[in-house]
Design a protein around this motif. Sequence first.
Motif, PDB file in Angstrom:
ATOM      1  N   ARG A   3     -58.601 -55.080 -48.133  1.00  0.00           N
ATOM      2  CA  ARG A   3     -59.176 -55.054 -46.808  1.00  0.00           C
ATOM      3  C   ARG A   3     -57.992 -54.172 -45.794  1.00  0.00           C
ATOM      4  NH1 ARG A   3     -63.979 -57.294 -45.552  1.00  0.00           N
ATOM      5  NH2 ARG A   3     -64.810 -58.554 -47.136  1.00  0.00           N
ATOM      6  N   ARG A   4     -56.511 -54.826 -46.072  1.00  0.00           N
ATOM      7  CA  ARG A   4     -55.732 -54.235 -45.524  1.00  0.00           C
ATOM      8  C   ARG A   4     -55.347 -52.836 -45.593  1.00  0.00           C
ATOM      9  NH1 ARG A   4     -53.158 -59.130 -46.644  1.00  0.00           N
ATOM     10  NH2 ARG A   4     -52.018 -58.250 -48.421  1.00  0.00           N
ATOM     11  N   LEU A   5     -55.747 -52.456 -46.989  1.00  0.00           N
ATOM     12  CA  LEU A   5     -55.663 -50.981 -47.495  1.00  0.00           C
ATOM     13  C   LEU A   5     -56.710 -50.106 -46.845  1.00  0.00           C
ATOM     14  CD1 LEU A   5     -54.876 -51.278 -51.203  1.00  0.00           C
ATOM     15  CD2 LEU A   5     -53.612 -49.871 -49.307  1.00  0.00           C
ATOM     16  N   ILE A   6     -58.052 -50.558 -46.675  1.00  0.00           N
ATOM     17  CA  ILE A   6     -58.987 -49.960 -45.946  1.00  0.00           C
ATOM     18  C   ILE A   6     -58.525 -49.520 -44.768  1.00  0.00           C
ATOM     19  CG2 ILE A   6     -61.530 -50.256 -44.944  1.00  0.00           C
ATOM     20  CD1 ILE A   6     -61.874 -51.828 -47.930  1.00  0.00           C
ATOM     21  N   ASN A   7     -58.036 -50.436 -43.839  1.00  0.00           N
ATOM     22  CA  ASN A   7     -57.526 -50.325 -42.357  1.00  0.00           C
ATOM     23  C   ASN A   7     -56.372 -49.451 -42.451  1.00  0.00           C
ATOM     24  OD1 ASN A   7     -59.497 -51.833 -41.233  1.00  0.00           O
ATOM     25  ND2 ASN A   7     -58.522 -53.739 -41.766  1.00  0.00           N
ATOM     26  N   ALA A   8     -55.330 -49.729 -43.316  1.00  0.00           N
ATOM     27  CA  ALA A   8     -53.951 -48.810 -43.350  1.00  0.00           C
ATOM     28  C   ALA A   8     -54.144 -47.490 -43.835  1.00  0.00           C
ATOM     29  CB  ALA A   8     -52.963 -49.662 -44.309  1.00  0.00           C
ATOM     30  N   LEU A   9     -55.151 -47.296 -44.603  1.00  0.00           N
ATOM     31  CA  LEU A   9     -55.133 -45.734 -45.301  1.00  0.00           C
ATOM     32  C   LEU A   9     -56.122 -44.851 -44.142  1.00  0.00           C
ATOM     33  CD1 LEU A   9     -55.594 -46.369 -49.096  1.00  0.00           C
ATOM     34  CD2 LEU A   9     -53.668 -45.573 -47.744  1.00  0.00           C
ATOM     35  N   GLY A  10     -56.941 -45.736 -43.208  1.00  0.00           N
ATOM     36  CA  GLY A  10     -57.741 -45.141 -42.273  1.00  0.00           C
ATOM     37  C   GLY A  10     -59.204 -44.742 -42.753  1.00  0.00           C
TER      38      GLY A  10
END
Length: 108
Positions: free
Chosen positions: A33-40
Amino acid sequence: MPFKIILLAALLLCAGLQATFAQPIQVDEARARRLINALGCKGCHQFEGNGGSLAPPLDEVGSRRTKEEIVNHLAAHASTRKTSIMPSFSTTGRDELENLSEFLYQHR
């Protein structure tokens, strides 16, 4: 007789390997979930009711693609679709892409 023993051992080994591969990989959901947000990702994709509408929703992507297709798409997207505005995430760590792909695949 030794041939039968070797054959039986090989069959048992293959059966064990198949059982290992059939089990889903443990996903670190918080990391994904952090990656989904961090990668845009949600800048263009809808996910769980939030995000953009420029690209297909990420919800249920696992019902449309295999896990391998998802990870390959993320890692090499720019080289496979020249007209797409989606960036390649080839510089993102392979373990992160694997985790994100497995999360999206299981999130059907």
